[in-house]
Design an enzyme around this catalytic site. Structure first.
Site, PDB file in Angstrom:
ATOM      1  N   THR A 177       7.489   4.748  23.379  1.00 19.29           N
ATOM      2  CA  THR A 177       6.974   3.914  24.440  1.00 19.29           C
ATOM      3  C   THR A 177       7.244   4.577  25.793  1.00 19.29           C
ATOM      4  O   THR A 177       8.178   5.352  25.916  1.00 19.29           O
ATOM      5  CB  THR A 177       7.759   2.587  24.324  1.00 19.29           C
ATOM      6  OG1 THR A 177       7.374   1.977  23.119  1.00 19.29           O
ATOM      7  CG2 THR A 177       7.559   1.652  25.472  1.00 19.29           C
ATOM      8  N   ARG A 205       1.346  -7.727  14.754  1.00 15.51           N
ATOM      9  CA  ARG A 205       2.713  -7.597  15.260  1.00 15.51           C
ATOM     10  C   ARG A 205       2.726  -7.221  16.754  1.00 15.51           C
ATOM     11  O   ARG A 205       2.016  -6.333  17.201  1.00 15.51           O
ATOM     12  CB  ARG A 205       3.444  -6.527  14.456  1.00 15.51           C
ATOM     13  CG  ARG A 205       4.904  -6.332  14.882  1.00 15.51           C
ATOM     14  CD  ARG A 205       5.075  -5.209  15.870  1.00 15.51           C
ATOM     15  NE  ARG A 205       6.473  -4.979  16.209  1.00 15.51           N
ATOM     16  CZ  ARG A 205       6.885  -4.181  17.187  1.00 15.51           C
ATOM     17  NH1 ARG A 205       6.008  -3.532  17.904  1.00 15.51           N
ATOM     18  NH2 ARG A 205       8.164  -4.027  17.442  1.00 15.51           N
TER      19      ARG A 205
HETATM   20  N1  ASP Z   1       9.665  -1.339  21.991  1.00 15.63           N
HETATM   21  C1  ASP Z   1       8.487  -0.864  21.327  1.00 15.63           C
HETATM   22  C2  ASP Z   1       8.017  -1.875  20.305  1.00 15.63           C
HETATM   23  O1  ASP Z   1       8.852  -2.418  19.598  1.00 15.63           O
HETATM   24  C3  ASP Z   1       8.677   0.442  20.655  1.00 15.63           C
HETATM   25  C4  ASP Z   1       9.318   1.534  21.479  1.00 15.63           C
HETATM   26  O2  ASP Z   1      10.034   1.284  22.447  1.00 15.63           O
HETATM   27  O3  ASP Z   1       9.102   2.710  21.173  1.00 15.63           O
HETATM   28  O4  ASP Z   1       6.825  -2.071  20.165  1.00 15.63           O
END
Ligand code: ASP
Length: 311
Positions: A177, A205
């Protein structure tokens, strides 16, 4: 009163384990982070707002295939890309977010539009797409989002019940992310986060990234925060807001609040990841409890750094 400007960015807390990182890849990640950091910091230096700076950094990271956001977003169980993004500013606590958005190059720009030009905070799925189209966003074909590495990641687990967190210890699962936080010249704070979520995710999700208070939060009284990690734990902890609450109600410093959340509260639930945060004095903290977190910061006192691991 003139404030110290400051900007921090992240490209996810799930980095490649040290043994898997080649010098060439490491260079590519750092170059991409540096590019986003420098261009977005220029915005602040020229007197731009914290919102403009976090949007600039986030769109540049969304455009890089190295990170799991925008181009380079991971594959869902159906072989599509469903992206989440959110943005918040700390002066009036305005916020905007999109979730399960398909086919749009820069989800963070749609989230900003939601914040500035709608009476809503969070739009999802087809509705979010219709909203984006109304504001002139162009629909990209699947080929824009296709990335060989992401496709291979998905192929490996596609016929299983598994969904792959960016942060699971699997060797090839570490793609993150993106996010940014900033303090501008007049002391306004802002935070932005954008993600493709998790490989092979299903059932619509949604993680923490588009949830205000979980993955993103900004309040001029305390701080601006962008999180990265396995979203379910960040939602259960209301992590981004928790950093702010610890400062507001317990009088903790930015660093102590970030440390408490990442090294104490999150691990109690077995949550893994990290966050970047900035306060009104331009102080930055970037704690993480995973092996690494792609990250960088720059400020008006002349400090700057780009790092991946706990050096
Ligand atoms: N926080 C993000 C999610 O759960 C994933 C990530 O931070 O890479 O969708």
């Amino acid at each position: 009163m003139k404030h110290n400007t400051s900007l921090a960015i992240h490209g996810g807390a799930g980095t490649l384990v040290r043994g898997m990182m080649t010098p060439t890849l490491e260079k590519a990640y750092k170059k991409s982070l540096e590019h986003a950091l420098n261009l977005a910091y220029d915005v602040l230096e020229k007197g731009g707002t914290a919102i403009d700076a976090v949007v600039k950094a986030t769109t540049l990271l969304e455009d890089s295939p190295l990170f799991n956001a925008g181009k380079g977003s991971v594959f869902t169980a159906e072989g599509t890309h469903e992206m989440d993004a959110s943005i918040m500013e700390g002066e009036q606590l305005r916020a905007g977010a999109v979730s399960l958005l398909k086919g749009i190059r820069n989800p963070i720009l749609v989230a900003k539009e939601v914040m500035e030009n709608s009476e809503y905070v969070l739009l999802a799925g087809d509705g979010a797409l219709k909203f984006a189209e109304k504001f002139g966003f162009i629909h990209e074909g699947d080929d824009y989002f296709y990335d060989k590495l992401r496709f291979e990641q998905w192929q490996e687990i596609k016929d299983t019940e598994k969904f792959q967190l960016d942060h699971s210890p699997k060797k090839d699962s570490k793609f993150g992310t993106v996010g940014a936080v900033a303090c501008d010249r007049i002391g306004n704070l802002a935070a932005a986060t954008s993600t493709g979520g998790m490989t092979n995710k299903r059932f619509g999700r949604i993680g923490d990234s588009p949830i205000i208070g979980a993955g993103t939060y900004a309040n001029n009284n305390t701080c601006a925060v962008s999180c990265t990690g396995n979203g379910e734990y960040f939602m259960r902890n209301v992590t981004a807001y928790e950093v702010s609450a610890l400062m507001e109600f317990k009088g903790l410093s930015l660093k102590d609040a970030g440390d408490e959340v990442i090294y104490n509260r999150l691990p109690k639930l077995k949550g893994e990841g990290g966050l970047i945060a900035v306060d009104r004095s331009g102080r930055v903290t970037m704690p993480f409890n995973s092996e690494g977190m792609y990250r960088g910061f720059k400020n008006s006192v002349g400090e700057s750094s780009i790092s991946i691991y706990k050096d």
